[in-house]
Design a protein around this motif. Structure first.
Motif, PDB file in Angstrom:
ATOM      1  N   PRO A 397     -21.790 -43.255 -20.761  1.00  0.00           N
ATOM      2  CA  PRO A 397     -23.154 -43.615 -20.348  1.00  0.00           C
ATOM      3  C   PRO A 397     -24.123 -42.455 -20.607  1.00  0.00           C
ATOM      4  O   PRO A 397     -23.824 -41.304 -20.280  1.00  0.00           O
ATOM      5  CB  PRO A 397     -23.011 -43.896 -18.845  1.00  0.00           C
ATOM      6  N   VAL A 398     -25.263 -42.747 -21.175  1.00  0.00           N
ATOM      7  CA  VAL A 398     -26.224 -41.697 -21.507  1.00  0.00           C
ATOM      8  C   VAL A 398     -26.783 -41.037 -20.243  1.00  0.00           C
ATOM      9  O   VAL A 398     -27.213 -39.877 -20.274  1.00  0.00           O
ATOM     10  CB  VAL A 398     -27.355 -42.276 -22.381  1.00  0.00           C
ATOM     11  N   VAL A 399     -26.761 -41.751 -19.121  1.00  0.00           N
ATOM     12  CA  VAL A 399     -27.190 -41.153 -17.852  1.00  0.00           C
ATOM     13  C   VAL A 399     -26.314 -39.952 -17.518  1.00  0.00           C
ATOM     14  O   VAL A 399     -26.789 -38.955 -16.973  1.00  0.00           O
ATOM     15  CB  VAL A 399     -27.149 -42.200 -16.721  1.00  0.00           C
ATOM     16  N   ASN A 400     -25.042 -40.031 -17.852  1.00  0.00           N
ATOM     17  CA  ASN A 400     -24.138 -38.913 -17.625  1.00  0.00           C
ATOM     18  C   ASN A 400     -24.586 -37.698 -18.434  1.00  0.00           C
ATOM     19  O   ASN A 400     -24.543 -36.559 -17.948  1.00  0.00           O
ATOM     20  CB  ASN A 400     -22.707 -39.304 -18.015  1.00  0.00           C
ATOM     21  N   HIS A 401     -25.022 -37.922 -19.670  1.00  0.00           N
ATOM     22  CA  HIS A 401     -25.508 -36.831 -20.528  1.00  0.00           C
ATOM     23  C   HIS A 401     -26.757 -36.189 -19.935  1.00  0.00           C
ATOM     24  O   HIS A 401     -26.900 -34.959 -19.942  1.00  0.00           O
ATOM     25  CB  HIS A 401     -25.805 -37.373 -21.932  1.00  0.00           C
ATOM     26  N   ILE A 402     -27.659 -37.001 -19.416  1.00  0.00           N
ATOM     27  CA  ILE A 402     -28.905 -36.462 -18.846  1.00  0.00           C
ATOM     28  C   ILE A 402     -28.600 -35.516 -17.693  1.00  0.00           C
ATOM     29  O   ILE A 402     -29.129 -34.398 -17.625  1.00  0.00           O
ATOM     30  CB  ILE A 402     -29.826 -37.609 -18.382  1.00  0.00           C
ATOM     31  N   LYS A 404     -25.602 -34.099 -16.902  1.00  0.00           N
ATOM     32  CA  LYS A 404     -24.651 -33.030 -17.214  1.00  0.00           C
ATOM     33  C   LYS A 404     -25.217 -31.985 -18.166  1.00  0.00           C
ATOM     34  O   LYS A 404     -24.994 -30.781 -17.981  1.00  0.00           O
ATOM     35  CB  LYS A 404     -23.380 -33.644 -17.809  1.00  0.00           C
ATOM     36  N   PHE A 405     -25.972 -32.416 -19.175  1.00  0.00           N
ATOM     37  CA  PHE A 405     -26.437 -31.498 -20.213  1.00  0.00           C
ATOM     38  C   PHE A 405     -27.946 -31.231 -20.163  1.00  0.00           C
ATOM     39  O   PHE A 405     -28.374 -30.087 -20.311  1.00  0.00           O
ATOM     40  CB  PHE A 405     -26.056 -32.036 -21.595  1.00  0.00           C
ATOM     41  N   SER A 406     -28.753 -32.279 -19.961  1.00  0.00           N
ATOM     42  CA  SER A 406     -30.202 -32.092 -19.989  1.00  0.00           C
ATOM     43  C   SER A 406     -30.720 -31.398 -18.735  1.00  0.00           C
ATOM     44  O   SER A 406     -31.651 -30.593 -18.807  1.00  0.00           O
ATOM     45  CB  SER A 406     -30.916 -33.439 -20.158  1.00  0.00           C
ATOM     46  N   LEU A 407     -30.125 -31.720 -17.579  1.00  0.00           N
ATOM     47  CA  LEU A 407     -30.596 -31.180 -16.306  1.00  0.00           C
ATOM     48  C   LEU A 407     -29.596 -30.236 -15.643  1.00  0.00           C
ATOM     49  O   LEU A 407     -29.959 -29.535 -14.692  1.00  0.00           O
ATOM     50  CB  LEU A 407     -30.924 -32.321 -15.332  1.00  0.00           C
ATOM     51  N   LYS A 408     -28.352 -30.240 -16.116  1.00  0.00           N
ATOM     52  CA  LYS A 408     -27.303 -29.400 -15.533  1.00  0.00           C
ATOM     53  C   LYS A 408     -27.204 -29.612 -14.022  1.00  0.00           C
ATOM     54  O   LYS A 408     -27.107 -28.671 -13.242  1.00  0.00           O
ATOM     55  CB  LYS A 408     -27.571 -27.921 -15.838  1.00  0.00           C
ATOM     56  N   ARG A 409     -27.197 -30.860 -13.620  1.00  0.00           N
ATOM     57  CA  ARG A 409     -27.058 -31.201 -12.203  1.00  0.00           C
ATOM     58  C   ARG A 409     -25.592 -31.472 -11.885  1.00  0.00           C
ATOM     59  O   ARG A 409     -24.733 -31.475 -12.756  1.00  0.00           O
ATOM     60  CB  ARG A 409     -27.904 -32.432 -11.859  1.00  0.00           C
ATOM     61  N   LYS A 410     -25.354 -31.775 -10.614  1.00  0.00           N
ATOM     62  CA  LYS A 410     -23.986 -32.013 -10.157  1.00  0.00           C
ATOM     63  C   LYS A 410     -23.398 -33.254 -10.824  1.00  0.00           C
ATOM     64  O   LYS A 410     -24.092 -34.237 -11.044  1.00  0.00           O
ATOM     65  CB  LYS A 410     -23.967 -32.204  -8.644  1.00  0.00           C
ATOM     66  N   THR A 411     -22.112 -33.184 -11.098  1.00  0.00           N
ATOM     67  CA  THR A 411     -21.409 -34.340 -11.657  1.00  0.00           C
ATOM     68  C   THR A 411     -21.489 -35.526 -10.705  1.00  0.00           C
ATOM     69  O   THR A 411     -21.609 -36.683 -11.137  1.00  0.00           O
ATOM     70  CB  THR A 411     -19.937 -33.981 -11.921  1.00  0.00           C
ATOM     71  N   SER A 412     -21.454 -35.248  -9.409  1.00  0.00           N
ATOM     72  CA  SER A 412     -21.504 -36.333  -8.421  1.00  0.00           C
ATOM     73  C   SER A 412     -22.832 -37.098  -8.489  1.00  0.00           C
ATOM     74  O   SER A 412     -22.867 -38.296  -8.192  1.00  0.00           O
ATOM     75  CB  SER A 412     -21.288 -35.778  -7.006  1.00  0.00           C
ATOM     76  N   ASP A 413     -23.927 -36.421  -8.867  1.00  0.00           N
ATOM     77  CA  ASP A 413     -25.209 -37.116  -9.017  1.00  0.00           C
ATOM     78  C   ASP A 413     -25.121 -38.171 -10.114  1.00  0.00           C
ATOM     79  O   ASP A 413     -25.570 -39.309  -9.950  1.00  0.00           O
ATOM     80  CB  ASP A 413     -26.331 -36.125  -9.343  1.00  0.00           C
ATOM     81  N   ALA A 414     -24.550 -37.771 -11.264  1.00  0.00           N
ATOM     82  CA  ALA A 414     -24.398 -38.713 -12.376  1.00  0.00           C
ATOM     83  C   ALA A 414     -23.506 -39.877 -11.973  1.00  0.00           C
ATOM     84  O   ALA A 414     -23.826 -41.045 -12.252  1.00  0.00           O
ATOM     85  CB  ALA A 414     -23.819 -37.991 -13.591  1.00  0.00           C
ATOM     86  N   GLU A 415     -22.387 -39.584 -11.322  1.00  0.00           N
ATOM     87  CA  GLU A 415     -21.460 -40.641 -10.924  1.00  0.00           C
ATOM     88  C   GLU A 415     -22.119 -41.626  -9.964  1.00  0.00           C
ATOM     89  O   GLU A 415     -21.926 -42.847 -10.082  1.00  0.00           O
ATOM     90  CB  GLU A 415     -20.221 -40.013 -10.279  1.00  0.00           C
ATOM     91  N   THR A 416     -22.907 -41.104  -9.024  1.00  0.00           N
ATOM     92  CA  THR A 416     -23.562 -41.982  -8.049  1.00  0.00           C
ATOM     93  C   THR A 416     -24.584 -42.882  -8.725  1.00  0.00           C
ATOM     94  O   THR A 416     -24.635 -44.089  -8.457  1.00  0.00           O
ATOM     95  CB  THR A 416     -24.244 -41.149  -6.947  1.00  0.00           C
TER      96      THR A 416
END
Length: 599
Positions: A397-402, A404-416
């Motif tokens: 999912p491209v949201v995961n890329h945003i 993980k890579f674009s914002l360097k936020r927590k993995t849990s944020d992307a998963e949620t």
């Protein structure tokens, strides 16, 4: 106890008129408008207690009409120090006396601004005029030791010019509060480098190198006075303007993160961005510098502060209008399907609708963390079906890329957020059944095939099965997936369901979020879910545990067989909300006996 100290605005320098050219009025380049029908006036107001805004229309060149808000901000006549602040400042000034230092100490930036606005602040940055922060830290520790006071903690953060971190920062914890210490700075640039050479500067030079005039104010501890050395900080704070002390483009190229800080502070206080600032922020040179020069961690932190603040819609609107959306939320080139040209304004439209909904009194309580992720889920809703290929060729999912890579936020944020999007699509298919309170078309749901098969195996020929069992089973499984965020998923599904049949790739101006209607539908569905006893279904313990499953089903091992039985038992428990553990076990024994007879 609070101590009140007078504001003495020091004005000793001629006004540097040539440093900041007059603002140019120009027609804003905005995207198509979005209709929000049924938004109550109270929800549309930006609640900022010291702000008074009057709208006027200015005609430029006989044809460009631009509405600019003229803001009048009431500032405090005195800076009120808390008891803790007084104790901290006493220790700092005591260091000067103990070590016989001819040093001026100033609180810089945000603390001064917030105090003048009548707000509490724990962001104390001390600027020192004739030594480095680490040198003063050593003197402070020497003084505290002489008083038999223990140092709670200290550290030095090195400068990193490659990431626009030009200053070494010393930090110490005093009275359970972290204080930053830096020297006043002056910067010089060579012809072939944008990385400055740092040297000690005067307070005036340091003030002009700050990001914004409202952040360039000092509070001089030695004289107990406010210093406005750009001669603009107080005026811009009173008039609610976001302006850079030096020409905006040079300021942003020095540290491109200042573009995002300007947007964040404008959104936070409801202030107006200066026209020259907006022109510089949207320039190609500044966009490239932001993407290449600033670490993704720093960008992600600024975006998170925007989304968590009180003006997320304004912040994202500026990102879109200033053509910074694609730089901040960078997508991989292999994204499928390719993002739409207007994806920034489309994301902003969903964010604005979600913000209006979650601000509705009585619509449910959204905690700070749930609210933050709800806004991210709405912001990235247009990307919910977009994927890209990773290095192994796997579709992600491209949201995961945003995140993980674009914002360097927590993995849990992307998963949620991804989980919310998946639940959104499922909720969307249940809305009609909730509103009509029947099982219309539920048998055709692709995502529910296995669940429905389990339900049918239980319900076959049972006249005592509750009429709401099917919708309860499906909703129960869904809520157990998304848990505390089910209300967010429901709201996002309603946003998708009330776009009047328009597709997202059509003109955004045609999207019509009928917010009053959405609120009514949401409250009806939420009440139905509560009536079904599902609002905390993920916390409900199974009636039969794993050991009992193995005994009744005569399993010798195999986690897959246990999981299969757990799914069956969950379906039974959802279908029979009043069923007891013994009734559930009896049902299991009956199923097991039938299987043995068949075999």
């Amino acid at each position: 106890m609070r101590l009140s100290l007078p504001i003495n605005t020091i004005i000793t320098l001629p006004r540097p008129i040539l440093l900041i050219p007059p603002s140019r009025h120009r027609k804003p380049n905005r995207f198509s408008t979005v209709a929000f029908r049924g938004v109550s006036p109270s929800l549309c107001r930006c609640w900022f207690s010291t702000l008074k805004t009057a709208m006027t229309t200015t005609t430029v060149g006989g044809e460009d009409n631009e509405k600019q808000s003229k803001i009048s901000v009431e500032l405090k006549e005195k800076i009120d120090l808390t008891e803790k602040e007084r104790e901290i400042f006493d220790r700092l000034l005591g260091t000067l006396r103990f070590c016989n230092l001819d040093t001026q100490l100033r609180v810089a930036g945000g603390w001064v601004r917030d105090k003048l606005l009548g707000r509490d602040s724990d962001d104390i940055d001390i600027a020192i005029d004739n030594m480095s922060g680490s040198e003063f830290l050593d003197k402070l520790k020497e003084y505290l030791s002489s008083r038999d006071e223990q140092v709670q903690g200290d550290t030095v953060i090195e400068r990193n010019p490659d990431q626009s971190k030009h200053l070494e920062t010393a930090k110490m914890r005093i009275y359970d509060q972290w204080i930053d210490f830096v020297n006043l700075r002056c910067e010089e640039y060579t012809e072939n480098s944008r990385i400055p050479t740092m040297k000690f500067g005067t307070a005036k030079e340091d003030a002009y190198r700050r990001d914004l005039t409202i952040n360039s104010l000092f509070y001089n501890l030695n004289t107990a006075s406010v210093e406005d050395l750009t001669e603009r900080g107080i005026d811009d704070l009173k008039s609610g303007r976001i302006v850079t002390p030096l020409p905006a483009k040079a300021t942003f190229l020095d540290d491109p993160l200042r573009v995002l800080r300007a947007i964040r502070f404008g959104a936070r206080f409801g202030f107006t961005l200066d026209n020259e600032l907006k022109q510089a922020a949207s320039s190609e040179e500044v966009r490239v510098a932001l993407g290449e020069k600033i670490s993704r961690e720093r960008i992600g932190n600024e975006i998170d502060l925007m989304i968590s603040g009180n003006g997320p819609v304004s912040a994202v609107t500026h990102l879109s209008d200033l053509k910074l959306f694609g730089v901040v939320f960078a997508l991989p080139s292999s994204s499928e399907p390719a993002p739409l040209e207007n994806c920034g304004s489309l994301c902003q439209a969903y964010l604005e609708a979600m913000w209006s909904l979650i601000q509705t009194p009585g619509l449910g309580k959204f905690s700070g963390e749930v609210r933050r992720l709800a806004l991210y889920a709405a912001l990235f809703l247009p990307f919910r079906k977009t994927v890209y290929k990773d290095n192994k060729g796997k579709l992600i999912p491209v949201v995961n890329h945003i995140f993980k890579f674009s914002l360097k936020r927590k993995t849990s944020d992307a998963e949620t957020v991804i989980n919310i999007h998946r639940a959104t699509e499922k909720f969307l298919s249940l809305i009609a059944s909730f509103r009509l309170k029947n099982d219309v078309q539920l048998d055709k749901l692709d995502w529910a095939t296995n669940i429905l098969e389990l339900w049918k195996s239980i319900s076959l020929g049972d006249p005592e099965l509750p009429a709401t069992s099917k919708i309860r089973v499906l909703t129960g499984f869904l809520l157990r997936e998304v848990k505390d965020f089910w209300r967010v998923a429901l709201l996002t599904s309603l946003l998708l369901s009330t776009v009047d049949g328009m597709k997202e790739d059509q003109q955004i101006g045609h999207l019509d979020f009928q917010l009053d209607k959405l609120r009514e539908i949401y409250q009806t569905i939420e009440e139905t879910i509560r009536e079904l006893g599902l609002d905390n279904i993920w916390d409900v313990k199974p009636l039969v545990n794993g050991r009992e499953i193995m005994q009744i089903a005569e399993l010798s091992g195999g986690s897959s067989l246990i999981r299969e039985w757990q799914q069956k038992l969950l379906t039974w428990q959802l279908a029979y909300p009043n069923g007891s553990a013994e009734e559930c076990k009896d049902w299991m024994r009956e199923i097991q006996a039938k299987r043995q007879r068949t075999e």
